[in-house]
Design an enzyme around this catalytic site. Structure first.
Site, PDB file in Angstrom:
ATOM      1  N   ILE A   1       0.872  -1.166   0.000  1.00 13.15           N
ATOM      2  CA  ILE A   1       0.000   0.000   0.000  1.00 13.15           C
ATOM      3  C   ILE A   1       0.911   1.218   0.000  1.00 13.15           C
ATOM      4  O   ILE A   1       1.891   1.258   0.742  1.00 13.15           O
ATOM      5  CB  ILE A   1      -0.979   0.000   1.198  1.00 13.15           C
ATOM      6  CG1 ILE A   1      -1.900   1.218   1.143  1.00 13.15           C
ATOM      7  CG2 ILE A   1      -0.253  -0.101   2.512  1.00 13.15           C
ATOM      8  CD1 ILE A   1      -3.067   1.134   2.101  1.00 13.15           C
ATOM      9  N   ALA A   2       0.610   2.164  -0.880  1.00 13.82           N
ATOM     10  CA  ALA A   2       1.456   3.350  -0.998  1.00 13.82           C
ATOM     11  C   ALA A   2       0.603   4.565  -1.308  1.00 13.82           C
ATOM     12  O   ALA A   2      -0.365   4.476  -2.067  1.00 13.82           O
ATOM     13  CB  ALA A   2       2.491   3.158  -2.100  1.00 13.82           C
TER      14      ALA A   2
ATOM     15  N   ASN B   1       8.215   0.871  10.645  1.00  9.44           N
ATOM     16  CA  ASN B   1       7.283   1.691   9.865  1.00  9.44           C
ATOM     17  C   ASN B   1       6.133   2.174  10.753  1.00  9.44           C
ATOM     18  O   ASN B   1       5.001   1.675  10.697  1.00  9.44           O
ATOM     19  CB  ASN B   1       6.758   0.905   8.655  1.00  9.44           C
ATOM     20  CG  ASN B   1       6.014   1.782   7.678  1.00  9.44           C
ATOM     21  OD1 ASN B   1       5.563   2.871   8.004  1.00  9.44           O
ATOM     22  ND2 ASN B   1       5.877   1.286   6.463  1.00  9.44           N
TER      23      ASN B   1
ATOM     24  N   GLU C   1       2.439  -8.190   6.244  1.00  9.57           N
ATOM     25  CA  GLU C   1       3.708  -8.003   6.939  1.00  9.57           C
ATOM     26  C   GLU C   1       4.077  -6.532   6.832  1.00  9.57           C
ATOM     27  O   GLU C   1       3.841  -5.907   5.805  1.00  9.57           O
ATOM     28  CB  GLU C   1       4.836  -8.833   6.305  1.00  9.57           C
ATOM     29  CG  GLU C   1       4.711 -10.324   6.516  1.00  9.57           C
ATOM     30  CD  GLU C   1       4.056 -11.031   5.341  1.00  9.57           C
ATOM     31  OE1 GLU C   1       3.811 -10.393   4.300  1.00  9.57           O
ATOM     32  OE2 GLU C   1       3.775 -12.228   5.482  1.00  9.57           O
TER      33      GLU C   1
ATOM     34  N   TYR D   1      -2.654   0.436  10.517  1.00  7.35           N
ATOM     35  CA  TYR D   1      -3.189  -0.914  10.656  1.00  7.35           C
ATOM     36  C   TYR D   1      -3.875  -1.097  12.006  1.00  7.35           C
ATOM     37  O   TYR D   1      -4.963  -1.667  12.093  1.00  7.35           O
ATOM     38  CB  TYR D   1      -2.092  -1.960  10.458  1.00  7.35           C
ATOM     39  CG  TYR D   1      -1.453  -1.888   9.090  1.00  7.35           C
ATOM     40  CD1 TYR D   1      -2.212  -1.685   7.942  1.00  7.35           C
ATOM     41  CD2 TYR D   1      -0.081  -2.006   8.940  1.00  7.35           C
ATOM     42  CE1 TYR D   1      -1.625  -1.610   6.693  1.00  7.35           C
ATOM     43  CE2 TYR D   1       0.520  -1.935   7.689  1.00  7.35           C
ATOM     44  CZ  TYR D   1      -0.257  -1.733   6.573  1.00  7.35           C
ATOM     45  OH  TYR D   1       0.317  -1.656   5.339  1.00  7.35           O
TER      46      TYR D   1
END
Length: 156
Positions: free
Chosen positions: A75-76, A114, A109, A121
């Site tokens: 995801i970016a 991060n 993962e 999340y």
């Protein structure tokens, strides 16, 4: 910056050059266009994107696993579009789609360092289920494994 002018949609092979460019901006070991093309063609993989004026602001790549789980590959969000809720919206859209297709949980993962991703999340109810030691080849950094049950609307 307004997010009301963003369009969210499923991405296709025609979008892969833009996905690869954004990937290279966001990750130290990016996937390239051919890698994304290969996973799309193998089936069970989907990419969803947020676009503004035709430009890709963010994307998520997911895959359905054989055991009724959705795996989040990447995801970016482009730097200019961060902290606007785009990543959260992309996660919710992909979880809704996976739930409609029979997935019972989401798994991913994430680098142990991060912090922005970990906060995202956790805000959506993901919980740590394990650690993969030395998972990231570029640094030897550990990955945290997160899971989240999928149920109902908005993946919640």
């Amino acid at each position: 910056m307004k997010t009301s002018d963003l369009v969210y949609r499923r991405l296709t092979e025609e979008d892969l050059p833009d996905v690869a460019v954004l990937e290279a901006v966001c990750f130290p070991t990016p996937w390239n266009e051919d890698q994304y093309r290969a996973v799309l063609r193998q089936g069970g993989c989907a990419l969803f994107g947020a676009l503004r004026g035709g430009a890709l602001a963010g994307y998520i790549a997911v895959s359905m696993l054989p055991d009724d789980a959705m795996e989040i590959y990447n995801i970016a969000v482009a730097p200019a579009f961060r902290r606007l809720g785009i990543g959260k919206k992309l996660l919710r859209l992909s979880m809704e789609a996976a739930f409609r297709n029979g997935a019972e949980q989401a798994v991913l993962e994430v680098r142990i360092s991060n912090d922005p991703a970990l906060a995202l999340y956790r805000s959506l109810g993901f919980v740590q289920a394990g650690v993969r030691k030395g998972y990231y080849h570029d640094t030897g950094e550990d990955a945290l494994v997160f899971i989240r049950p999928l149920a109902g609307r908005n993946g919640s």
